[in-house]
Structures are given as structure tokens and as C-alpha cells.
Write an enzyme that holds these catalytic residues in place. Structure first.
Site, PDB file in Angstrom:
ATOM      1  N   ASN A 151      -2.402  19.441   0.906  1.00  0.00           N
ATOM      2  CA  ASN A 151      -3.600  18.833   1.473  1.00  0.00           C
ATOM      3  C   ASN A 151      -3.448  18.505   2.951  1.00  0.00           C
ATOM      4  OD1 ASN A 151      -6.277  17.410   1.010  1.00  0.00           O
ATOM      5  ND2 ASN A 151      -5.041  15.723   1.778  1.00  0.00           N
ATOM      6  N   LYS A 189       0.863  -1.185   0.000  1.00  0.00           N
ATOM      7  CA  LYS A 189       0.000   0.000   0.000  1.00  0.00           C
ATOM      8  C   LYS A 189       0.891   1.223   0.000  1.00  0.00           C
ATOM      9  CE  LYS A 189      -3.999   2.005   0.134  1.00  0.00           C
ATOM     10  NZ  LYS A 189      -3.484   2.958  -0.879  1.00  0.00           N
ATOM     11  N   LYS A 219       5.408   1.931  -2.555  1.00  0.00           N
ATOM     12  CA  LYS A 219       5.415   3.331  -2.962  1.00  0.00           C
ATOM     13  C   LYS A 219       5.750   3.409  -4.447  1.00  0.00           C
ATOM     14  CE  LYS A 219       4.670   7.251  -0.769  1.00  0.00           C
ATOM     15  NZ  LYS A 219       3.615   7.430   0.247  1.00  0.00           N
ATOM     16  N   LYS A 225       4.184   2.100   8.964  1.00  0.00           N
ATOM     17  CA  LYS A 225       2.975   2.899   9.176  1.00  0.00           C
ATOM     18  C   LYS A 225       1.738   2.004   9.253  1.00  0.00           C
ATOM     19  CE  LYS A 225       3.001   6.720   6.928  1.00  0.00           C
ATOM     20  NZ  LYS A 225       2.880   7.816   5.920  1.00  0.00           N
TER      21      LYS A 225
END
Length: 428
Positions: free
Chosen positions: A222, A71, A107, A95
């Protein structure tokens, strides 16, 4: 900010090695966990609007999938490197583990400047990326998402290209999509809100009312925008915001007497987080050097931009008033600076815990897509706060029990979980 050059992947390995030694991990386990399990390097030819062909370098790197599919986002940045992507993939493993979601770390990256590309060129680049790795992604293999320089529209183009290739509907193949096209409500705010969920809990343990605190923020993309929004809604005051100014090709710190008005800054920023300097001046903001965010007399520093921003060279600029560093960015503090932070007695909210709200909500989006049933925003944010608070308290409790740095406590929990999964699978 420093003459010293830091390699992010070497930083990630240094952090891992210290905890692996502390945990007494055997050599085979260390070798497996300190490097990616799979790397894909490739080129993407794009026919530009002027008729020329430009070739872009790209990557997809999977660090570890012992706890579940990979992920991680896809960064579009002109200075992207394989080592940056390797580091980010590794941090994604920790994480996902520290917030205890069943995913591994991955990634992606494309060396490009998205601000110089037309919409047509950007779409071709996104679709070209998927054509090169379509058989290496999916909700059972590796799930991409947006990151620096990419957005929900990019993810939708990528999903559409994947579905065209495999001839079916697979909204769970990628996350960070627009709402109504498989995206989750609350995803836009998730990373920034997650930062403040952890900060709020830490301040409660420190017996400091959040409404009495001040903060300085690096970045206004963001993550920073929504962190600042929630922080000010809870009564905190943002004294300064630093960000890159696309027009001048430099960074500035925007400071206003009485605190920054986040809503008005949002109105004068572009989609890449660049604040209009002229408009800011007309609104009464003082324009300082981009590095001056770290010099402010505040209680909290929130680095929410790039890696390697808090180093021994700049550490003396940090005010003695600072009580907390809240790492909203990935790898903003270099390993050689952690010792100085500990000695000063500054509480550290480490990046892979502090900014895990984004991947947690991405996981929620994937779950919703896979079952074709979507939650309302209140339910998403309630689940997000529960997950972030639970993860923070486990890290904080271990840190206090062992009298150790919070980054070390977070690593101990995350690495133990991944190592246990590796052992159970019989990989080491």
C-alpha cells in the site's frame, strides 16, 4: 541482504541513546524512554477449517503514553518477534511526536502468514486477538490500526468484536476501517502520499525539480503503490520496483526501459503487494534479482518494505548518482550505515518523519469517529499535507541550523517533546 543479524529494538535503542546523550537527558528519563512501559504477550487458539486447532503467538506493546493514548498498527507476519514490535512501538512514539499529534507509541503483532489463512480463519484470528486485549485498547488507552499483513477488513472484525464485548458503538477504538464503517477518506493513500509530500519539499529546498528525478522502490504494498503513484503524477520516473513474489517464494526487481507504468503494475499485483512475474515479463519488464533495486542509477531510493535493508554490506552497491534516501518503511537503514550515508552527502528523510502520513491520517480518523462527523477526501488530504510539510520544515530547519543529519534533527525534536511531557507529568 547481509550476513550480519540486526535486532530492530537494539537499533531503536542505539538511535535513542545517541540523541539522549546529545540532549543531556538524566538517567531516569533515559531509562524510562528507552524501553516499553507495558507489554502483553498472549496466545490465540484458532479452530482451523480442517477441524484442527492452531495456536498463534501475539503481542501488544505500548512504548510511551506521556503525550496521549498509544497508537500503532498490528502486523501479521510469519517472522514477527517481540523485539520487532518493541522497536516499532518506540518509533511510533517518536513518529507521533515529530508530527505533533497528541498520541503515544504502541504496536501489535501476530506470528502468522495471512496469505495461507482462509477468510474464516483470518476472521477468527482477528476476533481472538481482541478478546485477549479488549480491556487494554480504546480511544482513551491504545488505538490499534492495520499494518503489514492486515487490512481494513481485519480492523472491522476487530472493532465488531470489541463492540460486541462492551455492548455499544465505539468506532474510535480502532482505525484503518473501511469507509462507511468509520473509516476516513484518504487513509489508504495517506502513508504513501505523506512520503512524497516530504520528498517534494526536500527537493524544492535542494533546487531539484521533481519532474527531472528518477527513483527505485523496494516494496509494492500500500505505501509503495501510493508513493509511486503521486511521485509519477508529479513527473518523477520510477525506474525499478522490487517486491516479494508469493508464487516463487522469492523477491524480484521489476525494471522497464523508460520507467515503470505504476497503473499497469497495480493491475498485476495481489493484495499483499506481490507482482505477477509472468505477466510483468509479457508487459516488457526486465526481471532482476530482488536486491538489485538498490543498485539502480537513480536520484532517489525509496525503501518501502522491511527493516534492516540498507546496511554497510550493501551500501557500496548504491550508485554515486543517488541524492536522497526516502525511508517509507520503518527502520530500513541500520544505525551503522548512517555514518556512510552522511559521509557520501546523501540527504536522508528519516522513517518516523517520512512515513508519518499514515498515523496522522489515523489520528484524523479517530477524531472524526469520536465526533461522528466525517470530512471529504480533499479536506483530509489538505490537512495531511499541511501537517507533513510543517513537520518536515521544522526538522529541515533544525538540521541546517545545527549542521546535523536530518535523522538526528527529527529525533531531537521528537524526544524533546516526549521528555517535556514526561517532566510535566512528574514521571521523571
Amino acid at each position: 541482504m547481509s550476513a550480519t543479524t540486526y535486532n530492530p529494538f537494539e537499533n531503536a535503542q542505539i538511535q535513542f541513546d545517541a540523541i539522549a546523550e546529545n540532549l543531556g537527558l538524566e538517567s531516569g528519563m533515559r531509562e524510562l524512554l528507552r524501553q516499553p512501559m507495558k507489554e502483553i504477550h498472549f496466545t490465540i487458539p484458532v479452530k482451523m477449517d480442517d477441524g484442527s486447532t492452531k495456536v498463534f503467538q501475539a503481542f501488544r506493546i505500548r512504548h510511551n503514553n506521556a503525550r496521549g493514548p498509544g497508537k500503532g498498527g498490528i502486523r501479521f507476519h510469519p517472522h514477527e518477534t517481540a523485539d520487532t514490535v518493541r522497536a516499532l512501538a518506540m518509533w511510533m512514539t517518536w513518529k507521533c511526536a515529530v508530527v505533533d499529534i497528541p498520541l503515544g507509541g504502541g504496536k501489535g503483532g501476530i506470528i502468522c502468514d495471512p496469505q495461507t489463512l482462509s477468510k474464516s480463519e483470518l476472521e477468527k484470528l482477528c476476533r481472538g486477538y481482541v478478546r485477549k486485549i479488549w480491556n487494554q485498547i480504546g480511544h482513551e488507552i491504545d488505538i490499534p490500526a492495520p499494518d503489514m499483513g492486515s487490512n481494513a477488513q481485519c480492523m472491522l472484525w476487530m472493532m465488531d468484536e470489541y463492540e460486541t464485548i462492551v455492548a455499544g458503538h465505539y468506532p474510535g477504538v480502532i482505525t484503518g476501517k473501511p469507509v462507511g464503517m468509520g473509516g476516513s477518506l484518504g487513509r489508504t493513500e495517506a502513508t504513501g502520499f505523506g512520503v512524497i509530500y516530504t520528498l517534494k519539499d526536500l527537493l524544492r529546498y535542494m533546487n531539484i525539480p521533481i519532474g527531472t528525478t528518477t527513483a527505485s522502490i523496494q516494496g509494492f504494498g500500500n505505501v509503495a503503490e501510493y508513493a509511486a503513484q503521486m511521485y509519477t503524477e508529479l513527473g518523477g520516473k520510477v525506474i525499478a520496483v522490487s517486491c516479494w513474489n508469493q508464487a516463487d517464494k522469492t523477491a524480484y526487481t521489476f525494471k522497464k526501459s523508460g520507467g515503470c507504468n505504476i497503473a499497469e503494475l497495480v493491475k498485476i499485483k495481489d493484495s499483499f503487494g506481490s507482482i505477477d512475474k509472468t505477466k510483468a515479463q509479457s508487459l516488457g519488464y526486465e526481471i532482476l534479482h530482488g536486491d538489485d533495486w538498490i543498485k539502480q542509477e537513480v536520484d532517489i531510493l525509496i525503501p518501502a518494505a522491511l527493516e534492516n535493508q540498507i546496511t554497510p554490506a550493501v551500501f557500496p552497491n548504491i550508485s554515486k548518482k543517488v541524492k536522497v534516501i526516502c525511508e517509507a518503511a520503518n527502520g530500513p537503514t541500520t544505525p551503522d550505515c548512517d555514518k556512510l550515508i552522511k559521509e557520501r552527502g546523501i540527504e536522508m528523510l528519516p522513517d518516523f518523519l517520512c512515513n508519518a502520513g499514515g498515523v496522522t491520517c489515523s489520528y484524523f480518523e479517530q477524531v472524526q469517529c469520536n465526533m461522528n462527523y466525517f470530512w471529504d477526501k480533499a479536506e483530509v488530504l489538505e490537512k495531511l499535507e499541511y501537517s507533513m510539510t510543517k513537520a518536515f520544515r521544522a526538522v529541515y530547519d533544525l538540521a541546517k541550523e545545527k549542521n546535523i543529519y536530518m535523522r538526528d534533527a527529527a529525533y531531537i525534536i521528537a524526544i524533546n517533546r516526549v521528555a517535556n511531557a514526561v517532566k510535566l507529568r512528574g514521571w521523571a
